[in-house]
Design a protein around this motif. Sequence first.
Motif, PDB file in Angstrom:
ATOM      1  N   VAL A  68       1.849  20.547  11.168  1.00 12.96           N
ATOM      2  CA  VAL A  68       2.457  19.943  12.350  1.00 12.96           C
ATOM      3  C   VAL A  68       1.733  18.647  12.707  1.00 12.96           C
ATOM      4  CG1 VAL A  68       2.872  20.214  14.831  1.00 12.96           C
ATOM      5  CG2 VAL A  68       3.328  22.120  13.270  1.00 12.96           C
ATOM      6  N   THR A  69       0.405  18.664  12.631  1.00 14.89           N
ATOM      7  CA  THR A  69      -0.380  17.460  12.914  1.00 14.89           C
ATOM      8  C   THR A  69      -0.050  16.356  11.925  1.00 14.89           C
ATOM      9  OG1 THR A  69      -2.159  18.904  13.700  1.00 14.89           O
ATOM     10  CG2 THR A  69      -2.720  16.606  13.307  1.00 14.89           C
ATOM     11  N   ASN A  70       0.040  16.708  10.648  1.00 10.75           N
ATOM     12  CA  ASN A  70       0.373  15.710   9.627  1.00 10.75           C
ATOM     13  C   ASN A  70       1.776  15.159   9.828  1.00 10.75           C
ATOM     14  OD1 ASN A  70      -2.109  15.986   8.399  1.00 10.75           O
ATOM     15  ND2 ASN A  70      -1.390  17.448   6.865  1.00 10.75           N
ATOM     16  N   PHE A  71       2.687  16.016  10.305  1.00  9.09           N
ATOM     17  CA  PHE A  71       4.052  15.548  10.560  1.00  9.09           C
ATOM     18  C   PHE A  71       4.057  14.451  11.624  1.00  9.09           C
ATOM     19  CE2 PHE A  71       7.727  15.800  13.411  1.00  9.09           C
ATOM     20  CZ  PHE A  71       8.729  15.394  12.535  1.00  9.09           C
ATOM     21  N   VAL A  72       3.312  14.660  12.710  1.00  9.54           N
ATOM     22  CA  VAL A  72       3.257  13.640  13.765  1.00  9.54           C
ATOM     23  C   VAL A  72       2.653  12.351  13.210  1.00  9.54           C
ATOM     24  CG1 VAL A  72       2.356  13.055  16.041  1.00  9.54           C
ATOM     25  CG2 VAL A  72       3.065  15.395  15.553  1.00  9.54           C
ATOM     26  N   ALA A  76       9.565  14.734   7.876  1.00 11.88           N
ATOM     27  CA  ALA A  76       9.543  16.175   7.600  1.00 11.88           C
ATOM     28  C   ALA A  76       9.587  16.430   6.097  1.00 11.88           C
ATOM     29  CB  ALA A  76      10.716  16.855   8.291  1.00 11.88           C
ATOM     30  N   LYS A  77      10.398  15.643   5.387  1.00 11.66           N
ATOM     31  CA  LYS A  77      10.492  15.806   3.930  1.00 11.66           C
ATOM     32  C   LYS A  77       9.154  15.512   3.278  1.00 11.66           C
ATOM     33  CE  LYS A  77      13.211  14.357  -0.077  1.00 11.66           C
ATOM     34  NZ  LYS A  77      14.318  13.484  -0.552  1.00 11.66           N
ATOM     35  N   THR A  78       8.492  14.448   3.747  1.00 10.02           N
ATOM     36  CA  THR A  78       7.178  14.096   3.202  1.00 10.02           C
ATOM     37  C   THR A  78       6.152  15.174   3.511  1.00 10.02           C
ATOM     38  OG1 THR A  78       7.662  11.738   3.470  1.00 10.02           O
ATOM     39  CG2 THR A  78       5.342  12.363   3.236  1.00 10.02           C
ATOM     40  N   THR A  79       6.179  15.691   4.735  1.00  9.34           N
ATOM     41  CA  THR A  79       5.167  16.654   5.173  1.00  9.34           C
ATOM     42  C   THR A  79       5.390  18.043   4.603  1.00  9.34           C
ATOM     43  OG1 THR A  79       4.972  15.447   7.264  1.00  9.34           O
ATOM     44  CG2 THR A  79       4.034  17.669   7.181  1.00  9.34           C
ATOM     45  N   GLU A  95       0.829  -1.199   0.000  1.00  6.65           N
ATOM     46  CA  GLU A  95       0.000   0.000   0.000  1.00  6.65           C
ATOM     47  C   GLU A  95       0.866   1.252   0.000  1.00  6.65           C
ATOM     48  OE1 GLU A  95      -3.309   0.426   2.333  1.00  6.65           O
ATOM     49  OE2 GLU A  95      -3.950  -1.657   2.262  1.00  6.65           O
ATOM     50  N   PRO A  96       0.517   2.216  -0.820  1.00  2.74           N
ATOM     51  CA  PRO A  96       1.287   3.456  -0.818  1.00  2.74           C
ATOM     52  C   PRO A  96       1.164   4.163   0.527  1.00  2.74           C
ATOM     53  CG  PRO A  96      -0.763   3.738  -2.039  1.00  2.74           C
ATOM     54  CD  PRO A  96      -0.657   2.280  -1.720  1.00  2.74           C
ATOM     55  N   SER A  97       2.038   5.075   0.736  1.00  3.44           N
ATOM     56  CA  SER A  97       2.038   5.828   1.970  1.00  3.44           C
ATOM     57  C   SER A  97       0.676   6.484   2.180  1.00  3.44           C
ATOM     58  CB  SER A  97       3.126   6.904   1.878  1.00  3.44           C
ATOM     59  OG  SER A  97       3.465   7.354   3.135  1.00  3.44           O
ATOM     60  N   ILE A  98       0.143   6.333   3.388  1.00  2.12           N
ATOM     61  CA  ILE A  98      -1.176   6.890   3.685  1.00  2.12           C
ATOM     62  C   ILE A  98      -1.076   8.407   3.692  1.00  2.12           C
ATOM     63  CG2 ILE A  98      -3.017   6.967   5.399  1.00  2.12           C
ATOM     64  CD1 ILE A  98      -1.907   4.279   6.448  1.00  2.12           C
ATOM     65  N   GLU A  99      -2.012   9.045   3.043  1.00  2.00           N
ATOM     66  CA  GLU A  99      -2.047  10.507   3.055  1.00  2.00           C
ATOM     67  C   GLU A  99      -2.982  10.972   4.156  1.00  2.00           C
ATOM     68  OE1 GLU A  99      -2.924  12.255  -0.679  1.00  2.00           O
ATOM     69  OE2 GLU A  99      -1.234  11.324  -1.727  1.00  2.00           O
ATOM     70  N   PHE A 100      -2.485  11.892   4.969  1.00  2.00           N
ATOM     71  CA  PHE A 100      -3.285  12.412   6.066  1.00  2.00           C
ATOM     72  C   PHE A 100      -3.780  13.810   5.704  1.00  2.00           C
ATOM     73  CE2 PHE A 100      -0.228   9.488   8.025  1.00  2.00           C
ATOM     74  CZ  PHE A 100      -1.104   8.620   8.643  1.00  2.00           C
ATOM     75  N   HIS A 101      -5.005  14.079   6.075  1.00  2.00           N
ATOM     76  CA  HIS A 101      -5.613  15.390   5.779  1.00  2.00           C
ATOM     77  C   HIS A 101      -6.251  15.910   7.066  1.00  2.00           C
ATOM     78  CE1 HIS A 101      -4.924  14.754   1.502  1.00  2.00           C
ATOM     79  NE2 HIS A 101      -5.436  13.545   1.643  1.00  2.00           N
ATOM     80  N   SER A 102      -5.441  16.567   7.868  1.00  2.00           N
ATOM     81  CA  SER A 102      -5.930  17.082   9.139  1.00  2.00           C
ATOM     82  C   SER A 102      -6.896  18.235   8.919  1.00  2.00           C
ATOM     83  CB  SER A 102      -4.750  17.540  10.006  1.00  2.00           C
ATOM     84  OG  SER A 102      -3.882  16.463  10.269  1.00  2.00           O
ATOM     85  N   ASP A 103      -7.820  18.369   9.851  1.00  2.00           N
ATOM     86  CA  ASP A 103      -8.850  19.402   9.772  1.00  2.00           C
ATOM     87  C   ASP A 103      -8.380  20.633  10.533  1.00  2.00           C
ATOM     88  OD1 ASP A 103     -11.091  20.994   9.859  1.00  2.00           O
ATOM     89  OD2 ASP A 103     -12.484  19.355  10.294  1.00  2.00           O
ATOM     90  N   GLY A 104      -7.803  21.587   9.798  1.00  2.00           N
ATOM     91  CA  GLY A 104      -7.273  22.792  10.426  1.00  2.00           C
ATOM     92  C   GLY A 104      -8.337  23.629  11.100  1.00  2.00           C
ATOM     93  N   ASP A 105      -9.510  23.688  10.525  1.00  2.00           N
ATOM     94  CA  ASP A 105     -10.599  24.466  11.136  1.00  2.00           C
ATOM     95  C   ASP A 105     -10.974  23.895  12.501  1.00  2.00           C
ATOM     96  OD1 ASP A 105     -10.907  26.316   9.032  1.00  2.00           O
ATOM     97  OD2 ASP A 105     -12.105  24.878   7.887  1.00  2.00           O
ATOM     98  N   LYS A 106     -11.019  22.572  12.582  1.00  2.00           N
ATOM     99  CA  LYS A 106     -11.365  21.932  13.853  1.00  2.00           C
ATOM    100  C   LYS A 106     -10.272  22.166  14.892  1.00  2.00           C
ATOM    101  CE  LYS A 106     -14.249  19.132  16.061  1.00  2.00           C
ATOM    102  NZ  LYS A 106     -15.654  19.533  16.331  1.00  2.00           N
TER     103      LYS A 106
END
Length: 773
Positions: free
Chosen positions: A496-500, A413-416, A32-43
């Motif tokens: 920052v959330t996506n980095f973690v 960090a490079k990915t994010t 499986e390819p690297s999972i992409e994360f999409h954090s909710d900045g508004d929340k």
Amino acid sequence: MEYDPYRRINTLGIISAVVLISSFAAGFILHEPSIEFHSDGDKILEESSNLSSLGPRVPGSNSEMEASIIISEMFEDAGLSDVQITEFEIWGSWLVEPDEGDEPIHMHAQIEQGIGNIPGLPDGSAGTGRVQISSTGDLEHRDAFTFLGYSGGSHKHDSEMVNLGSGTSEDFTNSGDLTDKAILIHHEIENTGRSLSDYYREAIEAGASVLMIYEEELESTYFEPIVVLTDDDRLISFPEAFPDYDLIPFIFITHETAQTFIEFIDEAESDGSKYAILDGNWEAAQTGVTNVQIVTGELPGKSSKSVMIGANHDTSYLSEGQVDNSIGVAQLVEIARQLNGRELDRTVKFVSWGGEELGWLSSQAFLDQIEESQKPELYINIDSAILNEAMGIDSITVEASNNVLVSKAKSSAKTTFGGAGQYSANVIANNPSIDSIQGCSSHRSFNHAGIDTVGIGFQRLDATSSEIWPFCTDFSNNLDIDSQGELIDKEGAELVTNFVLEMVQSLNLIAEDSPIIEIKSLEGNSESWVFPFMIALMAGLATGIGGLIVILIKEISREMMSFMLGMAAGVMLLISIFDLWLGQAMEFGFIGISISFAIGASIVFLANILLRKNNIDEEMTEKKKMYMSGIFTAIALGIHNFPEGLAIGVAVLESAQYGIVLMVAIGLHNIPEGIAVAAPIQAGGGGKFKAVMIALATGLTEPIGALFALLILGSILSPFIVGLSLAFVGGIMAVVSFKELIPQALIQERPRFMIVGMTFGAALMQLSLLLLD
């Protein structure tokens, strides 16, 4: 039709090539390819703002308790289980603001001329015998100075000021009588190695009335608690470490204020009738025992072992804590939302700390009361990790406790941040020179409990010196106080959330990939060494099956020998290059793994040269060479099976199910390894019994390795050490293949059989890895 004697071997070669290529292709497709994360900045911004609206959340206060209740509800909404609020009693430090009409918090210094202080006179009476020559006027709290944590409170007059330079022990010793003096120290830990607690202890012991520190060119003072690292690597507050000491005011002043004080001191020293005097009201600083709240929750994983992610919800007395650290708590909750519903390899625990601003004592108290088996393998801390282009903050600091975590943090960090343009992360290893304690937030306590840590926090680039200040100095509070604009940037909060989350994924905590063939009958981990030993023994005995296959063959022709030697080389090269080197390098970083691989290769290469040199006068027959190849292969595979046993031991402790799968995978590829040992030994005149016994013996290092992992290495055995061991063996196997197996196969003068054998062996091994890895 004319009979083609090579038809069968050609057909097998074509089939093997197809299987090999297909297995590699399937591995890329099914992986499986690297999972992409999409954090909710508004929340994140909404929840951060809700916490900040509570106002200052000083540890032990009603607002800190209210924050913990709100956070527990946020944890539950994010899908965490076993959400709890736990109260801890620790030493606290806070301000009691003067009532309206009372004297405010302030201080002032002046040059006075007349008589000196006379011991025994009431406080303030000495000043009546002097005339003020010049004065700073009132210096306001937060503008010119701040209190450090566990400062004593007092209202004090007529303290003569003394410049103690860098505050070394020699400076204290050579300064003379410091009784009732106001001491000024230039804090430069990078040059002196002196901590704040060192200054404080010696100042109190010397009888000083006030202690002041400043830093070069620093006009933004910060809040930092005074903690002490004990001999058993625990963090405790200064009052707890020295309960018999009477605390004195300990204040941080700006560089400009310090320069004025130094000028006063120098003027007084040049004229015996003048005195540099400090007066001030510091009664607001209070110290005592208080109760703080810790909120915990978790997302259960396949293994009982755990990783913990945390942030603090309390604040110092200086601010309402939007930057430090309601944003961190909101990011923590978003991470939980993103991970909820995913299959996790380990249990991921979440924690929100009260009492972090008191010297990270809440995390210390938490670690003190949990059993060793319940402590996490890794702790990730988020503290004031903001990115905001409008405020000129374009980088965060990521502080990792070992080189493997540094490598993974850089990759994450490079990915994010790779496509984010203006934002980045400064990844560093822990700096033990800072206050003699590694880490600059709650991860300090975990560090000194022997737990790996990653600390993610604020980075400030000083405009005058262009030097990066460590994020443990609390500049973030000044941002909360001084900024007139929006502190939190939506994109920065998301990144920052996506980095973690990328870090979590890089550590293989998300169990998205499963073997195609998976055994579902076993759950949980093994509590005993017997089960891991038995499955390692079963995997190792498979080499004996390979030996038995060899002796069942009535006659080993040149074609058969060339094929089997080629097959052994194919198996060993595929394992050594693609699994033991490349696979481990992708997991743990190329530098360390490649060095280990090269060391293994060099050792066996030199050993090969020395053995050949010792036999230079002996005309080695073809049989002798064949026999020696078998012995070399047996040694290489015996060494190779030892770290495989380590891997089984580690795997079964984490998951009995994965241990069984690993046993089947290792057992399958041990069969051709047994053939690789037995065939040349038998063909070299070693005899069938000896060939089988040596082949079997190479597999017995497997259970020995498992026992070594379980009974001797224990908790110090890490996946990285196993990875280094496997890479080392990979180097050995690669050289044995090139220096022994392939040359001996070529001597048979049947190159086509050798090539097909190599292809068949590689195909067999890659297929087993694909199905069972």
